[in-house]
Design a protein around this motif. Sequence first.
Motif, PDB file in Angstrom:
ATOM      1  N   ALA A  78      19.878  33.076 -57.029  1.00  0.00           N
ATOM      2  CA  ALA A  78      20.553  34.326 -57.300  1.00  0.00           C
ATOM      3  C   ALA A  78      21.546  34.091 -58.584  1.00  0.00           C
ATOM      4  CB  ALA A  78      21.672  34.778 -55.867  1.00  0.00           C
ATOM      5  N   LEU A  79      22.343  33.044 -58.381  1.00  0.00           N
ATOM      6  CA  LEU A  79      23.269  32.898 -59.514  1.00  0.00           C
ATOM      7  C   LEU A  79      22.744  32.607 -60.663  1.00  0.00           C
ATOM      8  CD1 LEU A  79      26.345  30.583 -59.199  1.00  0.00           C
ATOM      9  CD2 LEU A  79      25.090  30.726 -61.257  1.00  0.00           C
ATOM     10  N   GLY A  80      21.668  31.540 -60.760  1.00  0.00           N
ATOM     11  CA  GLY A  80      21.019  31.403 -62.016  1.00  0.00           C
ATOM     12  C   GLY A  80      20.241  32.421 -62.904  1.00  0.00           C
ATOM     13  N   LEU A  81      19.483  33.081 -61.906  1.00  0.00           N
ATOM     14  CA  LEU A  81      18.689  34.140 -62.684  1.00  0.00           C
ATOM     15  C   LEU A  81      19.502  35.420 -62.827  1.00  0.00           C
ATOM     16  CD1 LEU A  81      15.598  34.357 -60.058  1.00  0.00           C
ATOM     17  CD2 LEU A  81      15.865  33.191 -62.382  1.00  0.00           C
ATOM     18  N   HIS A  82      20.728  35.806 -62.198  1.00  0.00           N
ATOM     19  CA  HIS A  82      21.569  36.839 -62.430  1.00  0.00           C
ATOM     20  C   HIS A  82      22.131  36.592 -63.667  1.00  0.00           C
ATOM     21  CE1 HIS A  82      24.863  39.507 -62.260  1.00  0.00           C
ATOM     22  NE2 HIS A  82      24.277  40.163 -61.426  1.00  0.00           N
ATOM     23  N   GLU A  83      22.742  35.256 -63.904  1.00  0.00           N
ATOM     24  CA  GLU A  83      23.296  35.062 -65.124  1.00  0.00           C
ATOM     25  C   GLU A  83      22.310  35.046 -66.291  1.00  0.00           C
ATOM     26  OE1 GLU A  83      25.849  31.554 -67.390  1.00  0.00           O
ATOM     27  OE2 GLU A  83      24.931  31.092 -65.581  1.00  0.00           O
ATOM     28  N   SER A  84      21.181  34.549 -66.123  1.00  0.00           N
ATOM     29  CA  SER A  84      20.134  34.789 -67.208  1.00  0.00           C
ATOM     30  C   SER A  84      19.782  36.074 -67.530  1.00  0.00           C
ATOM     31  CB  SER A  84      18.841  33.791 -66.703  1.00  0.00           C
ATOM     32  OG  SER A  84      19.163  32.498 -66.576  1.00  0.00           O
ATOM     33  N   VAL A  85      19.764  37.096 -66.567  1.00  0.00           N
ATOM     34  CA  VAL A  85      19.721  38.296 -67.004  1.00  0.00           C
ATOM     35  C   VAL A  85      20.673  39.000 -67.609  1.00  0.00           C
ATOM     36  CG1 VAL A  85      19.086  40.724 -66.124  1.00  0.00           C
ATOM     37  CG2 VAL A  85      17.842  38.839 -65.151  1.00  0.00           C
ATOM     38  N   ARG A  86      21.910  38.451 -67.467  1.00  0.00           N
ATOM     39  CA  ARG A  86      23.124  39.085 -67.717  1.00  0.00           C
ATOM     40  C   ARG A  86      23.317  38.681 -69.255  1.00  0.00           C
ATOM     41  NH1 ARG A  86      28.163  37.043 -67.739  1.00  0.00           N
ATOM     42  NH2 ARG A  86      27.533  35.421 -66.648  1.00  0.00           N
ATOM     43  N   ARG A  87      23.030  37.570 -69.405  1.00  0.00           N
ATOM     44  CA  ARG A  87      23.161  37.091 -70.829  1.00  0.00           C
ATOM     45  C   ARG A  87      21.810  37.394 -71.917  1.00  0.00           C
ATOM     46  NH1 ARG A  87      27.555  33.521 -71.274  1.00  0.00           N
ATOM     47  NH2 ARG A  87      28.506  32.805 -69.318  1.00  0.00           N
ATOM     48  N   GLY A  88      20.960  37.912 -71.095  1.00  0.00           N
ATOM     49  CA  GLY A  88      19.812  38.229 -71.828  1.00  0.00           C
ATOM     50  C   GLY A  88      18.794  37.128 -72.215  1.00  0.00           C
ATOM     51  N   TRP A  89      18.825  36.121 -71.387  1.00  0.00           N
ATOM     52  CA  TRP A  89      17.902  34.970 -71.519  1.00  0.00           C
ATOM     53  C   TRP A  89      16.732  35.573 -70.773  1.00  0.00           C
ATOM     54  CZ3 TRP A  89      22.207  31.213 -69.343  1.00  0.00           C
ATOM     55  CH2 TRP A  89      23.113  31.126 -70.334  1.00  0.00           C
ATOM     56  N   LEU A  90      16.666  36.240 -69.909  1.00  0.00           N
ATOM     57  CA  LEU A  90      15.601  36.552 -69.188  1.00  0.00           C
ATOM     58  C   LEU A  90      15.452  38.169 -69.038  1.00  0.00           C
ATOM     59  CD1 LEU A  90      15.401  34.474 -65.731  1.00  0.00           C
ATOM     60  CD2 LEU A  90      13.857  34.371 -67.719  1.00  0.00           C
ATOM     61  N   PRO A  91      14.415  39.021 -69.039  1.00  0.00           N
ATOM     62  CA  PRO A  91      14.103  40.150 -68.973  1.00  0.00           C
ATOM     63  C   PRO A  91      14.678  40.834 -67.580  1.00  0.00           C
ATOM     64  CG  PRO A  91      12.003  39.336 -69.584  1.00  0.00           C
ATOM     65  CD  PRO A  91      12.939  38.295 -69.081  1.00  0.00           C
ATOM     66  N   ALA A  92      15.327  42.109 -67.691  1.00  0.00           N
ATOM     67  CA  ALA A  92      15.986  42.678 -66.644  1.00  0.00           C
ATOM     68  C   ALA A  92      15.228  42.601 -65.087  1.00  0.00           C
ATOM     69  CB  ALA A  92      16.377  44.221 -66.863  1.00  0.00           C
ATOM     70  N   SER A  93      13.875  42.626 -65.478  1.00  0.00           N
ATOM     71  CA  SER A  93      13.020  42.722 -64.111  1.00  0.00           C
ATOM     72  C   SER A  93      13.255  41.564 -63.348  1.00  0.00           C
ATOM     73  CB  SER A  93      11.579  42.750 -64.659  1.00  0.00           C
ATOM     74  OG  SER A  93      11.016  41.473 -65.519  1.00  0.00           O
ATOM     75  N   TYR A  94      13.694  40.210 -63.970  1.00  0.00           N
ATOM     76  CA  TYR A  94      14.110  39.140 -62.961  1.00  0.00           C
ATOM     77  C   TYR A  94      15.171  39.221 -61.880  1.00  0.00           C
ATOM     78  CZ  TYR A  94      10.604  36.672 -65.557  1.00  0.00           C
ATOM     79  OH  TYR A  94       9.536  36.410 -66.009  1.00  0.00           O
ATOM     80  N   GLY A  95      16.072  40.202 -62.392  1.00  0.00           N
ATOM     81  CA  GLY A  95      17.338  40.734 -61.775  1.00  0.00           C
ATOM     82  C   GLY A  95      17.136  41.157 -60.069  1.00  0.00           C
ATOM     83  N   GLU A  96      15.921  41.694 -60.003  1.00  0.00           N
ATOM     84  CA  GLU A  96      15.630  42.017 -58.550  1.00  0.00           C
ATOM     85  C   GLU A  96      15.290  40.565 -57.586  1.00  0.00           C
ATOM     86  OE1 GLU A  96      14.700  44.487 -55.187  1.00  0.00           O
ATOM     87  OE2 GLU A  96      15.583  44.705 -57.173  1.00  0.00           O
ATOM     88  N   THR A  97      14.611  39.651 -58.320  1.00  0.00           N
ATOM     89  CA  THR A  97      14.572  38.609 -57.513  1.00  0.00           C
ATOM     90  C   THR A  97      16.067  37.830 -57.203  1.00  0.00           C
ATOM     91  OG1 THR A  97      12.838  37.859 -58.587  1.00  0.00           O
ATOM     92  CG2 THR A  97      13.747  36.218 -57.655  1.00  0.00           C
ATOM     93  N   ALA A  98      16.891  37.978 -58.254  1.00  0.00           N
ATOM     94  CA  ALA A  98      18.251  37.531 -57.912  1.00  0.00           C
ATOM     95  C   ALA A  98      18.876  38.299 -56.887  1.00  0.00           C
ATOM     96  CB  ALA A  98      19.177  37.787 -59.287  1.00  0.00           C
ATOM     97  N   ARG A  99      18.901  39.493 -57.054  1.00  0.00           N
ATOM     98  CA  ARG A  99      19.447  40.706 -55.890  1.00  0.00           C
ATOM     99  C   ARG A  99      19.034  40.542 -54.548  1.00  0.00           C
ATOM    100  NH1 ARG A  99      19.324  44.095 -60.346  1.00  0.00           N
ATOM    101  NH2 ARG A  99      17.308  44.663 -59.929  1.00  0.00           N
ATOM    102  N   ARG A 100      17.723  40.151 -54.259  1.00  0.00           N
ATOM    103  CA  ARG A 100      17.200  39.961 -53.085  1.00  0.00           C
ATOM    104  C   ARG A 100      17.559  38.708 -52.457  1.00  0.00           C
ATOM    105  NH1 ARG A 100      11.406  39.812 -53.447  1.00  0.00           N
ATOM    106  NH2 ARG A 100      11.485  39.959 -51.167  1.00  0.00           N
TER     107      ARG A 100
END
Length: 344
Positions: free
Chosen positions: A263-285
């Motif tokens: 959750a932490l790693g993927l959320h930060e990656s989306v927040r900082r623009g390293w990953l597309p926003a779609s990966y935020g759903e994996t982090a949220r779940r």
Amino acid sequence: MAAIIADYLNRDPASLDTDWHSTCPVQGLLHWAARGVPEAHRFASAWLESCGKSAKARGGGGGSRTVHAAGVPITTYAGQYGISFPCYEMATQLQDARARQVCLDVARIILHQAGRNHLGMVEHDDESGIWIPDVCYFAAGALMIAYRLDPGRGWVYRDQAVFQLRTSVDTFLVKQTGLAKTILLKDGLGKTYWTRASGWLLWSITGVLRHLPPADPDFGRFLKDLKALADGIARVQDAGGGFRVLLDEPGTPLETTGSAMFALGLHESVRRGWLPASYGETARRAWKFAVTNIGADGAIRNAYTQWAVPAEKRVTEVSNRLLGFVPGFILCAAHEMSLAGTPG
């Protein structure tokens, strides 16, 4: 989170040592210090002072050599390099000169005194003869902190951090699965995909990217590694959002700490623009699953409190036993999950 924070602030700071079971929760407290918990600053300062008064290194790492970081005794067990993470927060939040020097000295220790294997990877400790993604997290992350704090001479720390991360990714990340193997033994890679192995590799990548300039020639390569790992993680996520102790083995339990790491790693990656926003759903779940295992009293359930060697041996039982790193993970993850759109 309030219950977890209060539990620590009610403790004697001197009861915590320099092992990662202590430094991880201190780091978590410091993330919350700037969010209305100034008592965490006083606690962390008292903790570091008590560590500096110790006559010998305290915590894990038996059998490894004693070394000193700004007068604080630690060992060459990789988990002790994690002292850099709360000290970095103290150096940046409080302009604490001793904490800054701890960070620089830990990087110097890694560079000049830590053992290496045949691939050049930093040793887990002086005796075990195993190599795991955890070590890359502690070593590469500490080296990148020194790079940030000492821009004039930090290039040497940057180069070694990049080498450690590149070697660890190439060793542990399996392209066909997008997951990290648990362990490297003297006779080759292990058989399992332990949850926190992929979590540690994820945090290793983000720990380097956090301080690496986007124009750096290695930045883009690590983004590709990050996406490959994120795809592998998303592919094995349980319908309820959690992750198994052994990621690709449905018969093993769902587990809280690895889920919080993802959750932490993927959320930060989306927040900082390293990953597309779609990966935020994996982090949220993943975080939603972790939250279901956190009681209002701060109790954390279904945590895997063993480490890589038992995981490789398929010891997979989860526990409600609260080892220090568990609330530390939760404090850090909760802090990250409540951030939105913060500039990198």
